[in-house]
Motif scaffolding. Structure first.
Motif, mmCIF file in Angstrom:
data_model
loop_
_atom_site.group_PDB
_atom_site.id
_atom_site.type_symbol
_atom_site.label_atom_id
_atom_site.label_comp_id
_atom_site.label_asym_id
_atom_site.label_seq_id
_atom_site.Cartn_x
_atom_site.Cartn_y
_atom_site.Cartn_z
ATOM 1 N N GLU A 1 6.868 10.803 -6.634
ATOM 2 C CA GLU A 1 7.413 11.919 -6.398
ATOM 3 C C GLU A 1 7.124 11.470 -4.434
ATOM 4 O OE1 GLU A 1 6.529 15.006 -7.634
ATOM 5 O OE2 GLU A 1 6.632 13.576 -9.646
ATOM 6 N N THR A 2 7.520 10.376 -4.732
ATOM 7 C CA THR A 2 7.735 10.042 -2.923
ATOM 8 C C THR A 2 9.247 10.481 -2.641
ATOM 9 O OG1 THR A 2 5.684 7.646 -3.406
ATOM 10 C CG2 THR A 2 7.153 8.164 -1.211
ATOM 11 N N PHE A 3 9.109 11.394 -1.580
ATOM 12 C CA PHE A 3 9.944 11.804 -0.675
ATOM 13 C C PHE A 3 10.920 10.318 -0.074
ATOM 14 C CE2 PHE A 3 13.039 13.646 2.302
ATOM 15 C CZ PHE A 3 14.239 14.477 2.646
ATOM 16 N N VAL A 4 11.825 10.071 -0.213
ATOM 17 C CA VAL A 4 12.569 8.697 0.645
ATOM 18 C C VAL A 4 13.417 8.947 1.778
ATOM 19 C CG1 VAL A 4 13.578 6.728 0.205
ATOM 20 C CG2 VAL A 4 11.759 7.468 -1.409
ATOM 21 N N VAL A 5 13.795 8.186 2.190
ATOM 22 C CA VAL A 5 14.630 8.462 3.437
ATOM 23 C C VAL A 5 14.882 6.647 3.579
ATOM 24 C CG1 VAL A 5 15.617 9.407 5.576
ATOM 25 C CG2 VAL A 5 13.666 10.361 4.805
ATOM 26 N N TYR A 6 16.354 7.259 3.863
ATOM 27 C CA TYR A 6 16.695 5.672 3.309
ATOM 28 C C TYR A 6 17.999 5.854 4.587
ATOM 29 C CZ TYR A 6 19.843 1.193 2.598
ATOM 30 O OH TYR A 6 20.106 -0.055 2.757
ATOM 31 N N GLN A 7 18.306 5.025 5.767
ATOM 32 C CA GLN A 7 18.877 4.855 6.861
ATOM 33 C C GLN A 7 18.936 3.398 7.368
ATOM 34 O OE1 GLN A 7 16.977 5.977 10.078
ATOM 35 N NE2 GLN A 7 18.392 4.682 11.364
ATOM 36 N N GLY A 8 20.580 3.011 6.866
ATOM 37 C CA GLY A 8 20.826 1.622 6.494
ATOM 38 C C GLY A 8 22.483 1.692 6.534
ATOM 39 N N HIS A 9 23.228 1.346 5.767
ATOM 40 C CA HIS A 9 24.239 0.417 6.530
ATOM 41 C C HIS A 9 25.509 0.656 4.890
ATOM 42 C CE1 HIS A 9 23.625 -3.086 6.571
ATOM 43 N NE2 HIS A 9 22.310 -3.169 7.561
ATOM 44 N N HIS A 10 24.766 0.288 3.983
ATOM 45 C CA HIS A 10 25.320 -0.708 2.361
ATOM 46 C C HIS A 10 24.459 0.411 1.286
ATOM 47 C CE1 HIS A 10 27.311 -3.646 4.451
ATOM 48 N NE2 HIS A 10 28.045 -3.619 3.426
ATOM 49 N N GLY B 1 1.297 -1.537 -0.096
ATOM 50 C CA GLY B 1 0.471 0.702 -0.043
ATOM 51 C C GLY B 1 0.624 1.161 0.020
ATOM 52 N N MET B 2 2.086 0.820 0.665
ATOM 53 C CA MET B 2 3.091 2.545 0.251
ATOM 54 C C MET B 2 3.841 2.864 -0.868
ATOM 55 S SD MET B 2 4.755 1.955 4.270
ATOM 56 C CE MET B 2 4.475 0.667 5.365
ATOM 57 N N LEU B 3 3.464 1.587 -1.541
ATOM 58 C CA LEU B 3 4.478 1.571 -2.921
ATOM 59 C C LEU B 3 3.566 2.260 -3.921
ATOM 60 C CD1 LEU B 3 5.727 -1.795 -2.838
ATOM 61 C CD2 LEU B 3 6.939 0.360 -1.856
ATOM 62 N N ASP B 4 3.704 3.108 -4.773
ATOM 63 C CA ASP B 4 2.758 3.265 -6.441
ATOM 64 C C ASP B 4 1.871 4.482 -6.023
ATOM 65 O OD1 ASP B 4 3.890 1.178 -8.078
ATOM 66 O OD2 ASP B 4 2.072 0.502 -7.518
ATOM 67 N N GLY B 5 2.589 5.197 -4.975
ATOM 68 C CA GLY B 5 2.405 6.559 -4.733
ATOM 69 C C GLY B 5 1.632 6.579 -3.398
ATOM 70 N N GLY B 6 1.306 5.408 -3.062
ATOM 71 C CA GLY B 6 0.563 5.621 -1.411
ATOM 72 C C GLY B 6 1.033 6.752 -0.584
ATOM 73 N N VAL B 7 2.300 6.525 -0.895
ATOM 74 C CA VAL B 7 2.505 8.399 0.377
ATOM 75 C C VAL B 7 3.747 8.977 0.407
ATOM 76 C CG1 VAL B 7 2.594 6.179 2.855
ATOM 77 C CG2 VAL B 7 4.420 6.241 1.447
ATOM 78 N N ASP B 8 3.601 9.690 1.235
ATOM 79 C CA ASP B 8 4.586 11.053 0.156
ATOM 80 C C ASP B 8 5.970 11.305 0.743
ATOM 81 O OD1 ASP B 8 1.959 12.040 -1.163
ATOM 82 O OD2 ASP B 8 1.509 13.385 0.229
#
Length: 688
Positions: free
Chosen positions: A534-543, A509-516
């Motif tokens: 248009e989704t703003f993505v924050v990636y928190q990770g190590h690789h 549900g969060m894909l295909d524009g399900g969230v901003d």
């Protein structure tokens, strides 16, 4: 129990025990090379000689059965002479290359030579030399060092279930070799390195890297699968150089899967070591303050219903707790720890855990595997199934499997069918295997994610539960309904409730524009190309993997070797890992990143220390406050929710297509890439 005397010390040991076991019960250390507690007795090396009252000569204690009233002597002149003679024979052909041998400092032959070796030699002929054998990219061979203890042969045959090693010739010409010169095909082959008492089998990727006494050892947990294997991280300076198993009879005994052992060379490659912010379509290095400010600005006018978070498969419980709390402060119900879309009823913990426990496999007397290939999904657990299969003898532990017709699980199975429709035939008694389950005293069913990740996953789980209840697998004394997870973070995420809230969206549900705004916590194992443009993505990770490539802001987190963390394995056992090394660059512990951002965003989380965060975890789920895990049955046979999608006839598919490349650290590891090319791609070409 049988009473014997060892060097004047009376002890009681179980009937059928060996003299060596009696000596150990009396606290006596008996030297040995071929004997191993978890392997069959070979009696090859003769180093474990002892004297027995009434005997005319020393006996090999590993294979000598005890009798009532037996007197054993472990340190007489006769015993010492016998052991010195054995050591002299072993060293006749052994090369004097200890200074360049990777086994140096951990070598049983070195240790025993100090006690029983001579300071001179009586052998002046040429030493024997043996050609090295090719065993693949993981195990290095120097076969001239081999003392023919046959531990490796017995391990590959008995534990790994892949009988690819054997001996040729006799006497001094005996050589250990593989029958056909090719790479070993076991997912447990790295354990050959541990059980070899000399330097004949060592680690290929670790060759000539460091000495054992240079390494700092830290207890940790393997997160490459959901077994929760206990490991030791061995580091020098800022780098983890080696991973070896730690003994835990309840979980992994003393074995470790190859992926968890050899993935170590991916720890420092493709690492995220500084924040990044996307500016004009390109990622640019940034400070922590700028990265936080960018995220806070983007979140400023976004309603909670349009914010989402996905937790990856290697996350620790602390980071998931912090992210869940942050999403709650932002008013978002859109959180999910199920990248693969698996479906569970989480109203009760026994609906989604391995309830018999891993050690409980040894108590079962019949097994049904549904939608799982344990050899690929949990090699160490698969070895426990094989152990039970061998202990029961031919036909004593019947195993049925639904799905995966071409799998080689290392033990005999009866493939019952390809689709979950077989469960209906088992439930109504029309399938022959139904009588096998019904006649067992402690039957067990393993449900894998090949079943649970389908749209009808909950219906299949319900059908398996109903079958388990019908055949007596669910009772106050035995709980034989087991879910085998593949993700190390999954059970902890389910315990903490890292799932969609009321009107919340799951991963799909969060894909295909399900969230901003979408926050990815080490999440790379889902179709990131389906994230809305248009989704703003924050990636928190190590690789820097799939999630980071799609991110608008990257926050560098820490690997499991670089932080203290809590992990819950597939059986629901809560285990703690410790920090082995410090993270690179500006990378920080994940929960600390979330705590720091919450303050910038004006949503300060109510904990400043790890202890306070763990207290919050106990509030969310009391299981994190329990000191120990215990196996028990249940009198509540209420079935889990079957969901809204009925069981279909579609065949069950495996969830792992490449054992060696299942997560971001594997994909950064040159060793895992090499293994994938050797073991997986040729198989794909052959199939085509």
């Amino acid at each position: 129990m049988v009473k014997v005397t060892v060097d004047g010390i009376p002890v009681e040991v179980a009937a059928g025990s060996s003299a060596l076991q009696a000596c150990e019960a009396a606290g006596k250390e008996i030297p040995r090379f071929c004997y191993h507690e978890r392997l069959s007795v070979a009696g090859n090396c003769r180093m474990c000689m002892v004297e027995v009252s009434g005997g005319r000569k020393p006996v090999a204690s590993c294979g000598f059965p005890i009798n009532e009233g037996m007197q054993i002597f472990t340190d007489t002149e006769v015993v010492r002479r016998a052991r010195r003679a054995v050591m002299e024979f072993l060293l006749i052909n052994h090369p004097l290359d200890c200074p360049i041998c990777d086994q140096g400092g951990e070598c049983d032959l070195q240790d025993q030579a100090f006690g029983y070796g001579a300071d001179h030699t009586r052998y002046h002929e040429n030493k024997r030399a043996v050609t090295d054998k090719y065993l693949g990219p993981l195990v290095k061979t120097v076969m001239t060092r081999c003392i023919q203890c046959t531990r490796c042969i017995r391990f590959s045959t008995e534990i790994a279930g892949v009988p690819e090693l054997g001996g040729i010739s006799r006497g001094e010409n005996l050589e250990i070799t593989n029958y056909v010169e090719k790479a070993l095909t076991s997912e447990l082959s790295g354990n050959l390195i541990d059980i070899c008492p000399v330097g004949a089998l060592t680690s290929q990727p670790y060759a000539f890297t460091a000495r054992s006494w240079e390494l700092k050892r830290t207890d940790s947990i393997d997160v490459c699968d959901a077994v929760g294997t206990n490991i030791v991280m061995q580091a020098r300076g800022a780098a983890v150089l080696r991973i070896v198993p730690r003994i835990n009879d309840e979980v992994n005994e003393e074995w470790l899967a190859d992926k968890g052992r050899f993935v170590v060379d991916g720890f420092r490659r493709r690492r995220l070591d500084r924040p990044w912010v996307r500016v004009d379509g390109r990622l640019q290095p940034a400070s922590w303050q700028d990265a936080f400010a960018t995220i806070a600005t983007r979140l400023k006018d976004v309603p909670g219903q349009r914010i989402g978070a996905i937790a990856g498969d290697m996350c620790d419980a602390e980071s998931m707790m912090a992210l869940k709390d942050l999403m709650e402060t932002l008013g978002s119900p859109n959180i999910d720890c199920r990248q693969d879309g698996a479906k569970y009823d989480t109203s009760r913990r026994d609906f989604y855990t391995f309830n018999t426990g891993i050690a409980g496999i040894e108590d079962a007397d019949a097994l049904l595997i549904v939608g799982s290939i344990p050899r690929q999904e949990a090699p160490v657990l698969n070895a426990r199934i094989r152990k039970r299969y061998l202990a029961a003898g031919r036909g004593g532990f019947p195993i049925g499997m639904i799905g995966a017709p071409n799998a080689d699980p290392t033990y005999a199975v009866d493939v019952l069918g390809q689709g979950p429709d077989v469960l209906a035939a088992l439930a109504d008694g029309t399938h022959p295997f139904a009588d096998v389950l019904a006649g067992a005293k402690k039957p067990m069913i393993i449900v894998g994610h090949g079943a649970l990740t389908r749209p009808d996953g909950q219906a299949i789980a319900r059908a398996c539960w109903d079958l388990a209840a019908k055949v007596g697998a669910i009772s106050p004394d035995w709980h034989g309904f087991n879910v085998l997870h593949t993700a190390a973070s999954r059970v902890a995420g389910l315990d903490l409730g890292f799932l969609p809230g009321p009107q919340g969206r799951d991963v799909t549900g969060m894909l295909d524009g399900g969230v901003d705004v979408l926050w990815l916590l080490g999440a790379d194992e889902f179709p990131t190309d389906r994230i809305g443009p248009e989704t703003f993505v924050v990636y928190q990770g190590h690789h820097g993997d799939a999630g980071a490539a799609r991110a608008d802001v990257i926050l560098p987190g820490t690997l499991y070797a670089e932080k203290p963390g809590t992990y819950t394995n597939t059986e629901g056992r809560v285990q703690e890992a410790f920090r082995a090394v410090m993270p690179p660059g500006d990378a920080r512990e994940d929960w600390r990143i979330l705590r720091a951002f919450s303050e910038v965003a004006g949503r300060k989380l109510p904990y400043d220390t790890l202890e306070a965060l763990r207290a919050r975890m106990v509030q969310a789920s009391p299981v994190f406050g329990h000191a120990a895990w215990s196996r028990h049955g249940t009198s509540d046979t209420t079935a889990p929710d079957a969901g809204t999608v009925p069981v279909s006839d579609a065949p069950l598919r495996p969830v792992i297509s490449d054992y060696y490349l299942t997560h971001a650290v594997c994909r950064a590891s040159p060793t895992m890439e090499t293994c994938s090319g050797i073991y997986v791609h040729p198989a794909i070409e052959a199939a085509e």
